[in-house]
Design a protein around this motif. Structure first.
Motif, PDB file in Angstrom:
ATOM      1  N   THR A 183       8.030 -56.011  11.808  1.00 58.19           N
ATOM      2  CA  THR A 183       7.693 -55.321  11.652  1.00 58.19           C
ATOM      3  C   THR A 183       7.736 -53.796  11.829  1.00 58.19           C
ATOM      4  OG1 THR A 183       6.846 -55.876  13.906  1.00 58.19           O
ATOM      5  CG2 THR A 183       6.010 -57.345  12.426  1.00 58.19           C
ATOM      6  N   ALA A 184       8.562 -53.092  11.266  1.00 58.35           N
ATOM      7  CA  ALA A 184       8.862 -52.276  11.084  1.00 58.35           C
ATOM      8  C   ALA A 184       8.196 -50.776  10.910  1.00 58.35           C
ATOM      9  CB  ALA A 184      10.528 -51.961  10.568  1.00 58.35           C
ATOM     10  N   GLU A 185       7.035 -51.453  10.335  1.00 59.54           N
ATOM     11  CA  GLU A 185       6.062 -49.835   9.459  1.00 59.54           C
ATOM     12  C   GLU A 185       5.815 -49.006  10.170  1.00 59.54           C
ATOM     13  OE1 GLU A 185       5.960 -53.386   9.034  1.00 59.54           O
ATOM     14  OE2 GLU A 185       5.997 -53.763   7.433  1.00 59.54           O
ATOM     15  N   ALA A 186       5.146 -49.459  11.885  1.00 55.01           N
ATOM     16  CA  ALA A 186       4.976 -48.285  12.720  1.00 55.01           C
ATOM     17  C   ALA A 186       5.522 -47.032  12.599  1.00 55.01           C
ATOM     18  CB  ALA A 186       4.699 -48.608  14.202  1.00 55.01           C
ATOM     19  N   ASP A 187       7.383 -48.068  12.568  1.00 57.45           N
ATOM     20  CA  ASP A 187       8.239 -46.331  12.624  1.00 57.45           C
ATOM     21  C   ASP A 187       8.718 -45.977  11.426  1.00 57.45           C
ATOM     22  OD1 ASP A 187       8.156 -47.287  15.385  1.00 57.45           O
ATOM     23  OD2 ASP A 187       9.845 -48.704  15.077  1.00 57.45           O
ATOM     24  N   TRP A 188       8.427 -46.702  10.388  1.00 62.73           N
ATOM     25  CA  TRP A 188       9.182 -46.130   9.173  1.00 62.73           C
ATOM     26  C   TRP A 188       8.672 -44.330   9.287  1.00 62.73           C
ATOM     27  CZ3 TRP A 188      12.525 -45.752   5.489  1.00 62.73           C
ATOM     28  CH2 TRP A 188      12.406 -45.195   4.350  1.00 62.73           C
ATOM     29  N   PRO A 189       7.039 -44.041   8.861  1.00 62.83           N
ATOM     30  CA  PRO A 189       6.938 -42.652   8.810  1.00 62.83           C
ATOM     31  C   PRO A 189       8.050 -41.272   9.375  1.00 62.83           C
ATOM     32  CG  PRO A 189       5.088 -43.946   8.908  1.00 62.83           C
ATOM     33  CD  PRO A 189       6.240 -44.609   9.515  1.00 62.83           C
ATOM     34  N   ALA A 190       8.030 -41.874  11.176  1.00 62.90           N
ATOM     35  CA  ALA A 190       9.455 -41.002  11.833  1.00 62.90           C
ATOM     36  C   ALA A 190      10.432 -40.404  11.428  1.00 62.90           C
ATOM     37  CB  ALA A 190       8.631 -41.570  13.237  1.00 62.90           C
ATOM     38  N   TYR A 191      11.142 -42.106  11.336  1.00 65.55           N
ATOM     39  CA  TYR A 191      12.335 -42.104  10.619  1.00 65.55           C
ATOM     40  C   TYR A 191      12.573 -41.572   8.628  1.00 65.55           C
ATOM     41  CZ  TYR A 191      16.591 -44.454   8.492  1.00 65.55           C
ATOM     42  OH  TYR A 191      17.809 -44.618   8.542  1.00 65.55           O
ATOM     43  N   LEU A 192      11.658 -41.557   8.731  1.00 66.35           N
ATOM     44  CA  LEU A 192      11.882 -40.869   7.082  1.00 66.35           C
ATOM     45  C   LEU A 192      11.989 -39.577   7.378  1.00 66.35           C
ATOM     46  CD1 LEU A 192      12.409 -41.074   4.312  1.00 66.35           C
ATOM     47  CD2 LEU A 192       9.276 -41.198   4.028  1.00 66.35           C
ATOM     48  N   ALA A 193      11.153 -38.729   7.942  1.00 67.67           N
ATOM     49  CA  ALA A 193      10.637 -37.525   8.764  1.00 67.67           C
ATOM     50  C   ALA A 193      12.182 -37.221   8.600  1.00 67.67           C
ATOM     51  CB  ALA A 193       9.448 -37.645   9.394  1.00 67.67           C
ATOM     52  N   GLY A 194      12.650 -37.775  10.083  1.00 66.69           N
ATOM     53  CA  GLY A 194      13.453 -37.522  10.599  1.00 66.69           C
ATOM     54  C   GLY A 194      15.099 -37.487   9.251  1.00 66.69           C
ATOM     55  N   ILE A 195      14.462 -38.497   8.057  1.00 66.56           N
ATOM     56  CA  ILE A 195      15.664 -38.795   6.693  1.00 66.56           C
ATOM     57  C   ILE A 195      15.702 -37.592   6.201  1.00 66.56           C
ATOM     58  CG2 ILE A 195      16.486 -40.015   5.211  1.00 66.56           C
ATOM     59  CD1 ILE A 195      17.785 -40.716   7.749  1.00 66.56           C
ATOM     60  N   GLU A 196      14.643 -36.821   5.518  1.00 65.76           N
ATOM     61  CA  GLU A 196      13.822 -35.809   4.044  1.00 65.76           C
ATOM     62  C   GLU A 196      14.689 -34.696   5.123  1.00 65.76           C
ATOM     63  OE1 GLU A 196       9.652 -36.246   4.135  1.00 65.76           O
ATOM     64  OE2 GLU A 196      10.447 -37.962   2.649  1.00 65.76           O
ATOM     65  N   GLN A 197      14.684 -34.579   6.216  1.00 66.89           N
ATOM     66  CA  GLN A 197      14.685 -33.338   7.165  1.00 66.89           C
ATOM     67  C   GLN A 197      16.359 -33.566   7.181  1.00 66.89           C
ATOM     68  OE1 GLN A 197      13.566 -30.570   8.206  1.00 66.89           O
ATOM     69  NE2 GLN A 197      15.279 -29.655   8.644  1.00 66.89           N
ATOM     70  N   ARG A 198      17.193 -34.788   7.294  1.00 67.66           N
ATOM     71  CA  ARG A 198      18.434 -34.352   6.959  1.00 67.66           C
ATOM     72  C   ARG A 198      19.193 -34.213   5.857  1.00 67.66           C
ATOM     73  NH1 ARG A 198      21.864 -39.270   9.445  1.00 67.66           N
ATOM     74  NH2 ARG A 198      23.972 -39.300   8.092  1.00 67.66           N
ATOM     75  N   CYS A 199      18.332 -34.547   4.816  1.00 66.74           N
ATOM     76  CA  CYS A 199      18.715 -34.602   3.320  1.00 66.74           C
ATOM     77  C   CYS A 199      18.494 -32.977   2.910  1.00 66.74           C
ATOM     78  CB  CYS A 199      17.917 -35.518   2.638  1.00 66.74           C
ATOM     79  SG  CYS A 199      18.860 -37.255   2.851  1.00 66.74           S
ATOM     80  N   ARG A 200      17.441 -32.295   3.074  1.00 63.93           N
ATOM     81  CA  ARG A 200      17.521 -31.235   2.999  1.00 63.93           C
ATOM     82  C   ARG A 200      18.329 -29.949   3.948  1.00 63.93           C
ATOM     83  NH1 ARG A 200      11.734 -32.124   4.289  1.00 63.93           N
ATOM     84  NH2 ARG A 200      11.991 -32.051   6.599  1.00 63.93           N
ATOM     85  N   GLU A 201      18.913 -30.391   4.876  1.00 62.20           N
ATOM     86  CA  GLU A 201      19.424 -29.488   5.532  1.00 62.20           C
ATOM     87  C   GLU A 201      21.241 -29.593   5.053  1.00 62.20           C
ATOM     88  OE1 GLU A 201      19.749 -31.549  10.097  1.00 62.20           O
ATOM     89  OE2 GLU A 201      17.697 -29.764  10.387  1.00 62.20           O
ATOM     90  N   GLN A 202      21.886 -31.361   4.291  1.00 62.34           N
ATOM     91  CA  GLN A 202      22.680 -31.287   3.705  1.00 62.34           C
ATOM     92  C   GLN A 202      22.263 -30.860   2.082  1.00 62.34           C
ATOM     93  OE1 GLN A 202      23.478 -35.344   4.387  1.00 62.34           O
ATOM     94  NE2 GLN A 202      23.922 -34.672   6.807  1.00 62.34           N
ATOM     95  N   GLN A 203      21.297 -30.621   1.726  1.00 62.94           N
ATOM     96  CA  GLN A 203      20.732 -30.117   0.516  1.00 62.94           C
ATOM     97  C   GLN A 203      21.214 -31.325  -0.683  1.00 62.94           C
ATOM     98  OE1 GLN A 203      23.573 -26.934  -0.370  1.00 62.94           O
ATOM     99  NE2 GLN A 203      21.590 -25.461   0.777  1.00 62.94           N
ATOM    100  N   ALA A 204      21.055 -32.766   0.090  1.00 60.95           N
ATOM    101  CA  ALA A 204      21.135 -33.929  -0.690  1.00 60.95           C
ATOM    102  C   ALA A 204      19.625 -34.046  -1.205  1.00 60.95           C
ATOM    103  CB  ALA A 204      21.684 -34.577  -0.110  1.00 60.95           C
ATOM    104  N   SER A 205      19.140 -34.775  -2.503  1.00 59.10           N
ATOM    105  CA  SER A 205      18.209 -34.860  -2.830  1.00 59.10           C
ATOM    106  C   SER A 205      17.875 -36.424  -2.183  1.00 59.10           C
ATOM    107  CB  SER A 205      17.958 -34.751  -4.467  1.00 59.10           C
ATOM    108  OG  SER A 205      16.625 -35.154  -4.375  1.00 59.10           O
TER     109      SER A 205
END
Length: 154
Positions: A6-28
């Motif tokens: 039941t990790a569904e509630a945490d997924w949006p916050a986790y994903l937002a952090g990962i998307e930011q990290r990928c942008r910073e690393q210029q990874a798609s």
């Protein structure tokens, strides 16, 4: 195939952090990479590549093994996932970054996998290895350890 947690509630916050990290690393973080990451996130005990393929095929019937393996390679290269060699499974990384190898506890009774934050222990291990003339060959250290739930059932 392992059941999702039941990790569904945490997924949006986790994903937002990962998307930011990928942008910073210029990874798609492509849609397929995001999808594989989400499946790993929702299955903390880890998934084998062909189990991932079966899950991906629910939305992408034409997905092939190389599709999943390429996504896994990307996630591992970006430090977003780990391959657990002993069980040949993949798990999501739940830490922001790794200056040190990941320390994974594998329960021999239930098959559960936990990533342990133990910087001092890992520093000591790396130092001891170096003093003995060795170098760690993998970014993951895997230990067999009975989990608290299984200990409680004993």
């Amino acid at each position: 195939m392992p059941a999702a947690t039941t990790a569904e509630a945490d997924w949006p916050a986790y994903l937002a952090g990962i998307e930011q990290r990928c942008r910073e690393q210029q990874a798609s973080l492509t849609p397929i990479r995001r999808e594989v990451l989400e499946w790993l996130y929702r299955h903390p005990a880890g998934l084998k590549a062909y189990d991932l393929l079966a899950l991906v095929r629910q939305q992408r019937p034409n997905a092939t093994p190389p599709t999943v393996y390429r996504a896994l390679d990307f996630l591992i290269e970006q430090g977003l996932a780990h391959k657990i060699g002993r069980s040949n499974t993949f798990v999501v990384c739940r830490h922001d970054s790794h200056r040190l190898p990941g320390l994974f506890l594998l329960c021999p009774r239930c098959g559960g996998i936990s990533e342990l934050a133990a910087e001092a222990a890992l520093q000591s291990l790396l130092q001891t290895l170096a003093q003995a003339g060795y170098r760690l060959d993998s970014p993951e250290v895997e230990l067999s350890a009975v989990c608290p739930a299984c200990l409680g059932r004993a």
